[in-house]
Design an enzyme around this catalytic site. Sequence first.
Site, mmCIF file in Angstrom:
data_model
loop_
_atom_site.group_PDB
_atom_site.id
_atom_site.type_symbol
_atom_site.label_atom_id
_atom_site.label_comp_id
_atom_site.label_asym_id
_atom_site.label_seq_id
_atom_site.Cartn_x
_atom_site.Cartn_y
_atom_site.Cartn_z
ATOM 1 C CG ASP A 80 -5.650 -0.127 6.651
ATOM 2 O OD1 ASP A 80 -4.504 -0.206 7.117
ATOM 3 O OD2 ASP A 80 -6.084 0.882 6.065
ATOM 4 C CD GLU A 123 -3.025 -0.016 10.856
ATOM 5 O OE1 GLU A 123 -1.966 0.613 10.748
ATOM 6 O OE2 GLU A 123 -3.973 0.121 10.052
#
Length: 538
Positions: free
Chosen positions: A240, A276
């Site tokens: 993330d 990401e």
Amino acid sequence: MKHVLQKILGVIVLLLAWIVYALTNAGPSGPASVMSDVNSGLQSAIVDDDYRTTYEVFVYSFADSDSDGIGDLKGLTDRLDYISDLGFNQIWLMPVCPSPTYHKYDVTDYMNIDPQYGTMEDYDRLISECHQRGIRVIIDLVLNHTSSQHPWFTEAVNYIRTLPVGSQIDAAECPYAEYYNFTGNGGSGFASVQGTGWYYEARFWDGMPDLNLDNQAVRDEIDQIIGFWSEHGTDGFRLDAVTSYYTGNPDKNIGFLKWVNDTANKYNPDSYIVCEGWENQDSYARYYASGVDSMFDFAFADASGMIAKTLLGNCSARDYGNALEREWQLFQSYQQTAVNAPFYTNHDMGRGAGYYAGDDGRKTKTALAMNLFTTGNAFIYYGEELGMKGSGKDENKRAPMYWSTDAAYAGMTSGPPYMDAFEMKFPSYEEQKDDPYSIYNYVKQAMKIRNAFPVIARGRTWVHQDLTTDQVCILLKEDDEHAPCAIVMNLSDAEQTVNMSNTEFHQLKAVLTVNDTAVSYGNNTLVLPPYGIAVLTE
Ligand code: CA
């Protein structure tokens, strides 16, 4: 009488000869090719490498096993055949660790399962059931920040509250005070420790304090966390917010990612890492230099990405193809073994069904095929295969998996707290599964094609420049190990004719149509109905 019989026999022979002639000259697949006929012979040729097809699951909203309205690992395990039947061979689980929020991107314990989702035993069973079906499992790993309720942070804050004004942090007194970025100077991206003159870095929200990733003790914790999940059979990680590790410092982010990747590979040489980095393509492409397997390909996703832009008429089929051709080279320039991670939507974006006003499903379907026919490990967010709707606040983008219109249907979840009430645009799974022209069955056919031709996921992408037009994109895929193919995509709502004579691709092998229209092919001439797609080989 004998003459009459001879005449009749003669006529029959001529008739038979004509039938044989007509059949053999009608082209490889007859004059008109219906999707189910052409694709019926396709065999799955899934290769066990990193070019997978991944289903993104928000466990909270997917399937509930104990009727508390919250999805859980057992519920997901019960639905693995649904995911497997669609042809996916990897699942990405959004965070599953204990957390005070429904989305769980703020973790309080990195080595456990949130009680709402189940237990470690449930996780082990999920992994085992996935592996039996040839499905890999990657989990979301949130390393940029923890929850402000994580014991590391609460201990650090308790310590800081004891500090006399003007004194400094002493890690010997409280090592956790150096797990985060505490400072005497606030400002943008920093939150106040109430009742003190101290601030802490919290780029997303004051409930998510950023970790100090330069601290060796933090890295030792991360090493243990990666080891823990790897030993439980986890096949890799979705990282993330990698551009926020060191905000504004891509070089340090890439350095840290290299360390994370090496650590994951230390525990499992086949560990798959996808990151990401929600920035422009040239920026996230650089992160391939870290050695991670994949970066999410944001340039093609969302309402403003290349797929939606093409279907909305804001760029041409040619522009779309050229962007695919260009990105392969871009990623390769940073890492020879880069595996693109194309996706169309995710939990942070409005769902695809909302991108096209008045769409009867044709554009919603075509977009999903465009994503699945992109080279790389293609990701699909749960429910997109049904054309689920959801936009506005985040909760709406994470609605209950639309198994049925009946809220009492087995496995139905009740959705995130504070989600708006809204009607879905397209029918539920129960209504779509037996309709050959549903979005669900369209995606299933697209997956079948992707899995039957390994070169679609693995090949370098070239645009056939001579035949590609503003309406029709012709992608050529080739690699060293598989037979090449041409994907001819009509991205317009008018019928299009393509003459394949001057190409090497003359065998029609698969078709994808958005409704009951047929693809016609004969004498090397392909007639594609609106949004029709054909795959040809040499
Ligand atoms: Ca439950």
